[in-house]
Write a protein that holds these residues in place. Structure first.
Motif, short mmCIF file in Angstrom:
data_model
loop_
_atom_site.label_atom_id
_atom_site.label_comp_id
_atom_site.label_asym_id
_atom_site.label_seq_id
_atom_site.Cartn_x
_atom_site.Cartn_y
_atom_site.Cartn_z
N PRO A 110 0.81 -1.22 0.00
CA PRO A 110 0.00 0.00 0.00
C PRO A 110 0.84 1.27 0.00
N LEU A 111 1.98 1.22 0.66
CA LEU A 111 2.87 2.38 0.69
C LEU A 111 3.42 2.67 -0.71
N VAL A 112 3.87 1.63 -1.39
CA VAL A 112 4.39 1.83 -2.75
C VAL A 112 3.29 2.35 -3.67
N ALA A 113 2.08 1.82 -3.51
CA ALA A 113 0.97 2.28 -4.34
C ALA A 113 0.67 3.75 -4.11
N ALA A 114 0.93 4.25 -2.91
CA ALA A 114 0.66 5.66 -2.59
C ALA A 114 1.51 6.62 -3.41
N PHE A 115 2.62 6.13 -3.93
CA PHE A 115 3.46 6.98 -4.77
C PHE A 115 2.83 7.26 -6.13
N ASN A 116 1.69 6.63 -6.39
CA ASN A 116 0.96 6.92 -7.62
C ASN A 116 -0.07 8.03 -7.42
N TRP A 117 -0.20 8.56 -6.20
CA TRP A 117 -1.10 9.69 -5.99
C TRP A 117 -0.59 10.86 -6.84
N GLN A 123 6.55 14.08 -8.62
CA GLN A 123 7.74 14.63 -7.97
C GLN A 123 8.67 13.59 -7.36
N VAL A 124 8.14 12.40 -7.09
CA VAL A 124 8.92 11.36 -6.41
C VAL A 124 8.71 10.03 -7.10
N THR A 125 9.76 9.20 -7.12
CA THR A 125 9.64 7.85 -7.65
C THR A 125 10.27 6.88 -6.66
N VAL A 126 9.76 5.66 -6.60
CA VAL A 126 10.32 4.65 -5.70
C VAL A 126 11.57 4.05 -6.35
N ASP A 127 12.72 4.45 -5.83
CA ASP A 127 13.99 3.96 -6.34
C ASP A 127 14.10 2.45 -6.18
N GLY A 128 13.49 1.93 -5.12
CA GLY A 128 13.48 0.49 -4.90
C GLY A 128 12.96 0.15 -3.53
N VAL A 129 12.49 -1.08 -3.38
CA VAL A 129 12.05 -1.61 -2.08
C VAL A 129 13.10 -2.60 -1.62
N ILE A 130 13.61 -2.37 -0.42
CA ILE A 130 14.65 -3.25 0.14
C ILE A 130 14.07 -3.97 1.35
N GLY A 225 20.04 4.22 -5.56
CA GLY A 225 20.31 4.27 -6.99
C GLY A 225 19.90 3.02 -7.75
N LEU A 226 18.96 2.26 -7.21
CA LEU A 226 18.48 1.07 -7.92
C LEU A 226 17.72 1.46 -9.19
N GLY A 227 17.02 2.60 -9.13
CA GLY A 227 16.35 3.14 -10.32
C GLY A 227 15.21 2.29 -10.85
N VAL A 228 14.48 1.61 -9.97
CA VAL A 228 13.46 0.66 -10.42
C VAL A 228 12.16 1.34 -10.84
N GLY A 229 11.72 2.35 -10.07
CA GLY A 229 10.39 2.91 -10.32
C GLY A 229 9.32 1.91 -9.92
N THR A 230 9.42 1.40 -8.70
CA THR A 230 8.58 0.29 -8.24
C THR A 230 7.09 0.60 -8.28
N GLU A 231 6.73 1.88 -8.16
CA GLU A 231 5.30 2.22 -8.17
C GLU A 231 4.62 1.81 -9.46
N ASP A 232 5.39 1.66 -10.54
CA ASP A 232 4.81 1.24 -11.82
C ASP A 232 4.58 -0.26 -11.89
N ASP A 233 5.11 -1.00 -10.91
CA ASP A 233 5.03 -2.46 -10.96
C ASP A 233 4.29 -3.05 -9.75
N VAL A 234 3.63 -2.18 -8.98
CA VAL A 234 3.02 -2.65 -7.73
C VAL A 234 1.93 -3.69 -7.98
N ALA A 235 1.29 -3.67 -9.14
CA ALA A 235 0.23 -4.64 -9.44
C ALA A 235 0.77 -6.06 -9.52
N ASN A 236 2.06 -6.21 -9.76
CA ASN A 236 2.68 -7.53 -9.85
C ASN A 236 3.23 -8.02 -8.52
N ARG A 237 2.96 -7.26 -7.45
CA ARG A 237 3.53 -7.60 -6.14
C ARG A 237 2.45 -7.66 -5.07
#
Length: 349
Positions: A110-117, A123-130, A225-237
């Motif tokens: 849910p937190l990652v999905a919030a970056f799609n607000w 202004q912000v992108t999820v560099d990665g989830v660790i 610096g992972l540069g993933v942009g995880t918010e674009d892939d949250v539906a697969n997780r």
């Protein structure tokens, strides 16, 4: 990934995996990057934030550390996280990187999905989830049932796959990961590490990179610096909750309880720690952390317990105007006898 966006790293992991220690190491070795840190803790006592505020990193001052202690961040996205991010982005001097430490009980999805607000996404992108894993705990079987028995019963009833909320949380945090840090590898042998790798890999269909660490020591160059942009892939997780309740039923943490115990000064710190181990074992406490006022000592004793393993050290001197005292936050399953645990701890003072 839009390079004009501020990268944000989400650091998740089960209770006591070593997230705070890893972040502390990160802040002191970030190569001059100005980092804003958002910390979410389960319970009313903000222990992790206090620890990180005392790390003395010039690139992350006390003003750059924001604590959310109103509940699990995955349940308070709209009320807490979004307003916090908005205020952070309105600052005249914006951070180079945002690091978010979730509660050990949080679902990162849910937190990652919030970056799609809308106000955040531009202004912000999820560099990665660790996801940080306590390798010693996994090696001891804390997150695994008898595999043969589980496999045999799966064929009979799929609803028995995930009876434990702890097991589901562990898997959900792995499912959302872009990088898995197998921490505390110094506490197990080579054969144990192989078993941990196999166990972790078996818990998620996605296969993120796994690295090993001791004491949370991981290079900032690896974490940032992972540069993933995880918010674009949250539906697969999707988490177990999302898969099982896609009708929009609210997520909650009724399986867990937390409470704070306040005590005075402790005369025998070593005896106090040993006695806590017995209490933790007797009442199946999942996590215990806080600060201890040791009689006659000018410094505060920090205490972190995962199961019966307790780490403790003097982290800093008590401030001249600071009220001394012992405060511990206790986290356990809902059926934990809070009264008995509280009484047992209070009897030690």
């Amino acid at each position: 990934m839009n390079q004009q966006k501020i990268p944000a790293t989400v650091i998740t992991g089960f209770l006591g995996a070593g997230k705070t220690t890893m972040i502390r190491n990160l802040l002191t070795n970030a190569g001059g990057k100005k980092i804003a840190l958002i910390i979410n803790e389960f319970g009313d006592l903000g222990v992790d934030g206090d620890v990180l505020k005392g790390c003395g990193a010039d690139n992350c001052t006390e003003d750059d550390i924001i604590e959310l202690t109103n509940g699990c961040i995955c349940c308070t996205v709209a009320d807490d996280f979004i307003p916090t991010m908005t205020k952070l982005l309105e600052r005249e001097q914006r951070p180079d990187h945002i690091v978010i430490e979730t509660s050990g009980l949080a679902l990162p999805q849910p937190l990652v999905a919030a970056f799609n607000w809308p106000d955040i996404r531009t202004q912000v992108t999820v560099d990665g989830v660790i996801t940080v894993v306590d390798s010693a705990a996994v090696a001891a079987g804390r997150f695994a049932d008898d595999h043969d028995a589980v496999d045999a019963r799966r064929a009979e009833d799929e609803s028995l796959d995930h009876e434990s909320p702890i097991e589901e949380l562990f898997e959900d945090q792995l499912t959302c990961a872009d990088l898995i840090v197998l921490n505390k590898t110094d506490l197990i042998d080579a054969a144990g590490l192989i078993r941990v790798r196999d166990e972790v890999a078996s818990r998620t269909v996605r296969k993120p990179v796994m690295i090993e660490a001791r004491n949370g020591e991981v290079s900032a160059g690896i974490l940032l610096g992972l540069g993933v942009g995880t918010e674009d892939d949250v539906a697969n997780r999707k988490s177990h909750h999302e898969l099982e309740h896609e009708d929009g039923a609210p997520h909650d943490h009724d399986e867990f309880d937390s409470f704070v115990v306040d005590l005075g000064a402790i005369a025998d710190a070593a005896g106090f720690v040993e006695a806590l181990k017995d209490i933790i074992s007797a009442h199946d406490v999942l996590r215990l952390k806080g600060f201890v006022d040791v009689s006659g000592k000018p410094m505060r004793l920090q205490l972190q317990a995962v199961g019966s393993r307790i780490d403790h050290y003097f982290d800093r001197a008590w401030g001249s105007g600071e009220k001394r005292g012992t405060r511990l936050v206790v986290i356990g399953l809902h059926e934990m006898d809070q009264g008995a645990v509280r009484a047992a701890i209070e009897a030690l003072a």
